[in-house]
Enzyme design. Sequence first.
Site, PDB file in Angstrom:
ATOM      1  N   HIS A 124       0.853  -1.190   0.000  1.00 47.19           N
ATOM      2  CA  HIS A 124       0.000   0.000   0.000  1.00 47.19           C
ATOM      3  C   HIS A 124       0.886   1.236   0.000  1.00 47.19           C
ATOM      4  O   HIS A 124       2.108   1.163   0.152  1.00 47.19           O
ATOM      5  CB  HIS A 124      -0.947   0.008   1.206  1.00 47.19           C
ATOM      6  CG  HIS A 124      -0.265   0.200   2.524  1.00 47.19           C
ATOM      7  ND1 HIS A 124      -0.787   0.982   3.523  1.00 47.19           N
ATOM      8  CD2 HIS A 124       0.904  -0.266   3.031  1.00 47.19           C
ATOM      9  CE1 HIS A 124       0.017   0.968   4.580  1.00 47.19           C
ATOM     10  NE2 HIS A 124       1.050   0.215   4.294  1.00 47.19           N
ATOM     11  N   CYS A 130       6.511   6.511   4.025  1.00 50.14           N
ATOM     12  CA  CYS A 130       5.388   5.616   3.709  1.00 50.14           C
ATOM     13  C   CYS A 130       4.475   6.191   2.628  1.00 50.14           C
ATOM     14  O   CYS A 130       3.534   5.538   2.189  1.00 50.14           O
ATOM     15  CB  CYS A 130       4.592   5.301   4.972  1.00 50.14           C
ATOM     16  SG  CYS A 130       5.543   4.370   6.185  1.00 50.14           S
ATOM     17  N   HIS A 146       4.881   0.397  -0.460  1.00 55.14           N
ATOM     18  CA  HIS A 146       5.718  -0.504   0.319  1.00 55.14           C
ATOM     19  C   HIS A 146       4.820  -1.629   0.819  1.00 55.14           C
ATOM     20  O   HIS A 146       3.602  -1.549   0.740  1.00 55.14           O
ATOM     21  CB  HIS A 146       6.389   0.235   1.496  1.00 55.14           C
ATOM     22  CG  HIS A 146       5.422   0.768   2.504  1.00 55.14           C
ATOM     23  ND1 HIS A 146       4.722   1.939   2.315  1.00 55.14           N
ATOM     24  CD2 HIS A 146       5.025   0.267   3.696  1.00 55.14           C
ATOM     25  CE1 HIS A 146       3.941   2.154   3.361  1.00 55.14           C
ATOM     26  NE2 HIS A 146       4.103   1.152   4.211  1.00 55.14           N
ATOM     27  N   HIS A 206       3.891  -5.093   3.618  1.00 57.58           N
ATOM     28  CA  HIS A 206       3.925  -5.634   4.973  1.00 57.58           C
ATOM     29  C   HIS A 206       3.509  -7.096   4.949  1.00 57.58           C
ATOM     30  O   HIS A 206       2.714  -7.515   4.102  1.00 57.58           O
ATOM     31  CB  HIS A 206       2.939  -4.909   5.901  1.00 57.58           C
ATOM     32  CG  HIS A 206       3.246  -3.477   6.128  1.00 57.58           C
ATOM     33  ND1 HIS A 206       4.249  -3.043   6.967  1.00 57.58           N
ATOM     34  CD2 HIS A 206       2.673  -2.356   5.621  1.00 57.58           C
ATOM     35  CE1 HIS A 206       4.275  -1.721   6.970  1.00 57.58           C
ATOM     36  NE2 HIS A 206       3.338  -1.273   6.155  1.00 57.58           N
ATOM     37  N   ASP A 249      -4.954 -10.652   0.625  1.00 55.20           N
ATOM     38  CA  ASP A 249      -3.653 -11.306   0.539  1.00 55.20           C
ATOM     39  C   ASP A 249      -3.031 -11.150  -0.845  1.00 55.20           C
ATOM     40  O   ASP A 249      -3.680 -11.407  -1.864  1.00 55.20           O
ATOM     41  CB  ASP A 249      -3.777 -12.791   0.885  1.00 55.20           C
ATOM     42  CG  ASP A 249      -2.422 -13.470   1.048  1.00 55.20           C
ATOM     43  OD1 ASP A 249      -1.497 -12.830   1.585  1.00 55.20           O
ATOM     44  OD2 ASP A 249      -2.301 -14.649   0.649  1.00 55.20           O
ATOM     45  N   HIS A 250      -1.764 -10.723  -0.857  1.00 55.81           N
ATOM     46  CA  HIS A 250      -0.998 -10.481  -2.090  1.00 55.81           C
ATOM     47  C   HIS A 250      -1.707  -9.490  -3.012  1.00 55.81           C
ATOM     48  O   HIS A 250      -1.746  -9.658  -4.225  1.00 55.81           O
ATOM     49  CB  HIS A 250      -0.692 -11.803  -2.806  1.00 55.81           C
ATOM     50  CG  HIS A 250       0.383 -12.571  -2.118  1.00 55.81           C
ATOM     51  ND1 HIS A 250       0.111 -13.388  -1.035  1.00 55.81           N
ATOM     52  CD2 HIS A 250       1.722 -12.617  -2.313  1.00 55.81           C
ATOM     53  CE1 HIS A 250       1.254 -13.924  -0.613  1.00 55.81           C
ATOM     54  NE2 HIS A 250       2.254 -13.468  -1.354  1.00 55.81           N
ATOM     55  N   GLU A 279       1.235  -4.904  12.291  1.00 53.60           N
ATOM     56  CA  GLU A 279       1.786  -4.415  11.032  1.00 53.60           C
ATOM     57  C   GLU A 279       3.278  -4.747  10.972  1.00 53.60           C
ATOM     58  O   GLU A 279       3.808  -5.108   9.933  1.00 53.60           O
ATOM     59  CB  GLU A 279       1.565  -2.910  10.915  1.00 53.60           C
ATOM     60  CG  GLU A 279       2.116  -2.312   9.642  1.00 53.60           C
ATOM     61  CD  GLU A 279       2.013  -0.803   9.624  1.00 53.60           C
ATOM     62  OE1 GLU A 279       1.392  -0.279   8.689  1.00 53.60           O
ATOM     63  OE2 GLU A 279       2.550  -0.154  10.548  1.00 53.60           O
TER      64      GLU A 279
END
Length: 146
Positions: free
Chosen positions: A25, A44, A50, A52, A90-91, A135
């Site tokens: 994100h 950020c 970037h 997580h 996810d992904h 996070e």
Amino acid sequence: MAANSHSSPDRIGYITRVQCFSACHRLHSVHLSDEDNQRVYGKCNNANGHGHNYKVEVTVRGKIDRVTGMVMNLTDLKRGIEDVIMTPLDHKNLDKDVPYFAGVASTTENVAVYIWDNMVKVLPPTLLHEIKIHETDKNIVVYRGE
């Protein structure tokens, strides 16, 4: 009086299921100028984003059923987590792949709200107690629907 007597008080239990997902994100608010976004979100706000590896804890709270011995069936909880967290998040690029974040900054606080709002739709009423998102090892967000 026997421990399993039907006249004993209701027992309340908590179940927490842990699920990990990976997503990227960019912290950026459509309500702020580019300069303000850079000032508020710093690195950020990188235009390329970037990622997580999030760890989510979904906790339900309820009466322990006298017959089944469960607050809820874990299979149902796992299915809800798959539908609400894994499939849509996810992904994925949260900002580009999840319509909710088109107008909402994809902070971990807002990810927790998103998960809460969708988990309450798939769980029995009043059972959802808490969403906790790690996070990073040092940054953890807790949301309880308030």
